[in-house]
Design an enzyme around this catalytic site. Structure first.
Site, short mmCIF file in Angstrom:
data_model
loop_
_atom_site.label_atom_id
_atom_site.label_comp_id
_atom_site.label_asym_id
_atom_site.label_seq_id
_atom_site.Cartn_x
_atom_site.Cartn_y
_atom_site.Cartn_z
N GLU C 45 58.38 78.53 31.05
CA GLU C 45 57.64 79.72 30.61
C GLU C 45 58.54 80.86 30.20
O GLU C 45 58.09 81.78 29.51
CB GLU C 45 56.62 80.16 31.66
N ASN C 46 59.82 80.82 30.58
CA ASN C 46 60.71 81.88 30.09
C ASN C 46 61.11 81.67 28.63
O ASN C 46 61.84 82.50 28.08
CB ASN C 46 61.93 82.07 31.00
#
Lengths: 217, 216, 217, 216
Positions: C45-46
């Site tokens: 998700e980063n």
């Protein structure tokens, strides 16, 4: 006639300083590009900041066009982006100004420039631009081809934006749209206040000091 | 993993009554070959979502002339007089949106956003039929997301994973449209080997892309 | 114990087919990466899709890390993007699945995995992942360290998401969360229905045909 | 046009009571040199908006230890036990957001979006105090935009116009933060000549950027 438009373009170009990013509408506003200072950068809503003159014949590139589908050249420091980012820039207040033409503009700062009876066009990005840009500069010949005022008490055509215009520039005057109404900032040399008011269908406010357009330009 | 498919397989995707989103802006950056396939498919009763309706002879304008589109959501139709005629005659139901509102509605559709509050169009005809919502004393229009059964995208380069790179102003609505289709089909000027694109130069991650039209 | 976790990871990996993009949470879910088929791609998700194993010593790159700040390697076909696009992917339903650990999970598909009394951590991306991913797979050891059930009638801790879980995988069983409740899809070999129910604080539904985990894995 | 400025000029920007947004994720991609300048400035009573509160010794975590932050909006504080202590003792007012909601709120702030409707957090503590809005029978939370007085950004490369290129997962929140600051200050690993970046490789157009910290 062409001189009139060039005069307007020259006046408007002086509104902007290096570092400003400006969106110029199609038509008269496009001429402003010829007079801006180095370092004023131009945004085109189809997704680029940093375009310059029309490229020389033979150097046109289909991947670098303006919002009017015209070919553009790409200056050093240009950046391209998608339509979502383009209107994030517009709506988010990141443009120093947008310069747009008018069918009608009024003393409340209402602008009508997208819809004429009987002709189906669409607003494109004009509604977004007038809502988001820090300064909304309307450029227009003072009267229409029939000699009728385009600056009105109230617009009659469908609006592009309500209470959005900050300045109006014609060959006869530069107006600031204020809470009190239309304040005359500059006037063409030799024009009387009565003549200007007679060609304008909204009440003009004449402050103590008014610049001469000849000096401004 | 390789998403490249033949033209025939793309043609078979189109059905009557679908909503089709199409990238491009004023005849630039449109997926022209995919529009060819859509015209050849003969699918009718289409809702088209695109920035504009192109020229009558080119790109999205072909779907006006072909009579395949019966509903159209866009921001501009001024380059296509046949659109004006079709609307006047009731053959196309036209919904005009401010361009940035259109872009944001498409992004919302792709990004799982149920609506966005925008000031664009307040005090204009754009208000009609829309909910107004006030936040901290400021009024906004509630703009709802747009999605499509099929989205057609033009890219400069694609790899077999569906990762896309665009060029210049041909990017325009393509990355947004690529997020908002239940099936996303891409035509690319060049199909490059998987691994040849730097992760940081990719504009559209392949997760959004389902199929890539084979180059001949 | 490690065997238990590896068993769970092996079962879950078989849920996914080439072309699927999956987000694996920190901890037990991370192990699933060791068993996925070629062509199943991983989202962090980063801001990246297409990462692989931990890079060999000396080849770590501070610009390629996972959501737990661990170093990742970059596979051919990887794409990087910002956090806005990353969660557009998550919320927009583009992920085939997310695999997450649990503190508690219940028969309604409620999940609690972010907040324990007296410890301030934050939900990170977990709430987004359970809301957006097509399939939300909870992996957990069947009971906690005290031997108490983690699968409950109702969660007692603050929820990560309400009615979001689609599957629960433990070393003892694979459960489908349905409108009727928790349906046993597979069970560990040699385990009786009574034993499984006894270790579970929610009513289990045993359909006619139940796979054996040994076969599934 | 050249936006590169000296460290001293950056330090002078910070004032007590400001809202400061900071890019980076779990100690990666943070603007560490700008955080140094912020710590040295001694500005207090700050509201910090960032993905997380870092480690106590590194990046954003330094603003917990220094006592400069009194309010913090983020998604994760698990790497920083000092944050837990500061919150328990009432020294920092913490607002936790789901990470995607935080990202969308920051984007909204930068993109002139007055609010977004999201389903994330429905049925959880995230609902508390938020308006619910129903669209077509589906319920959403209204999430409001976030802006900052100053946004601090880390980039791989910057040119003098402020055009930015990021690398890998160090991109994370940086492009969002870069949109949402009234003043946006960038530190870049490399400052490159204007004209050396391809328009298509630029991740953040320079229009969003006001200042670039000079490299020594």
């Amino acid at each position: 006639m062409s001189d009139t438009k060039e005069t307007i373009a020259r006046i408007v170009a002086r509104f902007f300083k290096p570092g400003d990013v400006v969106n110029l509408g199609i038509g008269l506003p496009t001429l402003v590009a010829n007079y801006i200072e180095d370092g004023v950068r131009l945004h085109t809503e189809n997704g680029l900041i940093g375009y310059g003159q029309t490229p020389p014949a033979g150097q046109e590139d289909d991947d670098f066009t303006g919002a009017g589908a015209q070919y553009i050249s790409v200056l050093p420091g240009a950046a391209s982006f998608d339509s979502g980012t383009s209107f994030a820039i517009v709506r988010g207040g990141h443009l120093a100004a947008t310069v747009l033409g008018a069918l009608e503009v009024d003393e409340l700062g209402n602008l009508a420039n997208w819809s004429l009876p009987g002709k189906l066009v669409g607003m494109g990005g004009a509604m977004d631009l007038v809502t988001g840009a820090k300064r909304v500069v309307v450029v227009t010949e003072h009267c229409n081809k029939k000699g009728e005022p385009k600056i009105l008490e109230r617009c009659t055509l469908p609006l592009t934006g309500a209470r959005v215009v900050t300045n109006i520039v014609t060959e006869l005057c530069v107006l600031d749209v204020t809470a009190d109404g239309l304040v005359v900032h500059a006037m063409a040399k030799g024009l009387s206040r009565e003549e200007l008011q007679a060609k304008t269908a909204a009440r003009l406010i004449f402050p103590g000091s008014i610049e001469e357009i000849a000096e401004t330009a | 993993m390789d998403k490249v498919i033949a033209k025939e397989a793309v043609g078979a995707l189109f059905k009557d009554g679908q909503t089709v989103m199409i990238g491009g802006f004023a005849n630039h950056g449109n997926p022209k070959r995919l529009i060819d396939v859509l015209v050849e498919s003969g699918a009718r009763g289409l809702t088209v979502i695109s920035n504009d309706s192109g020229d009558p002879d080119y790109t999205t304008g072909r779907l006006v002339r072909s009579g395949q589109a019966t509903r159209w959501i866009c921001s501009h139709v001024g380059m296509n007089p046949e659109m004006g005629k079709a609307v006047a005659e009731g053959r196309i139901d036209l919904e005009l949106n401010p361009q940035g509102t259109l872009a944001e509605r498409i992004r919302s559709g792709g990004a799982g956003v149920g609506g966005v509050l925008l000031r664009t169009g307040l005090g204009t005809v754009i208000e009609e039929g829309k909910r107004k919502i006030e936040v901290d004393g400021v009024e906004y229009l509630l703009e709802t997301p747009l999605r499509a059964d099929i989205a057609l995208v033009h890219a400069r380069k694609a790899d077999g994973c569906g990762n896309l790179v665009y060029r210049g102003t041909s990017r325009n609505f393509n990355p947004l449209v690529a997020m908002a289709g239940r099936i996303v089909v891409v035509e690319a000027e060049e199909i490059v080997p998987i691994g040849s694109l730097d992760p940081d130069e990719i504009h559209t991650p392949g997760i959004f892309v389902h199929m890539i039209l084979a180059n001949d």
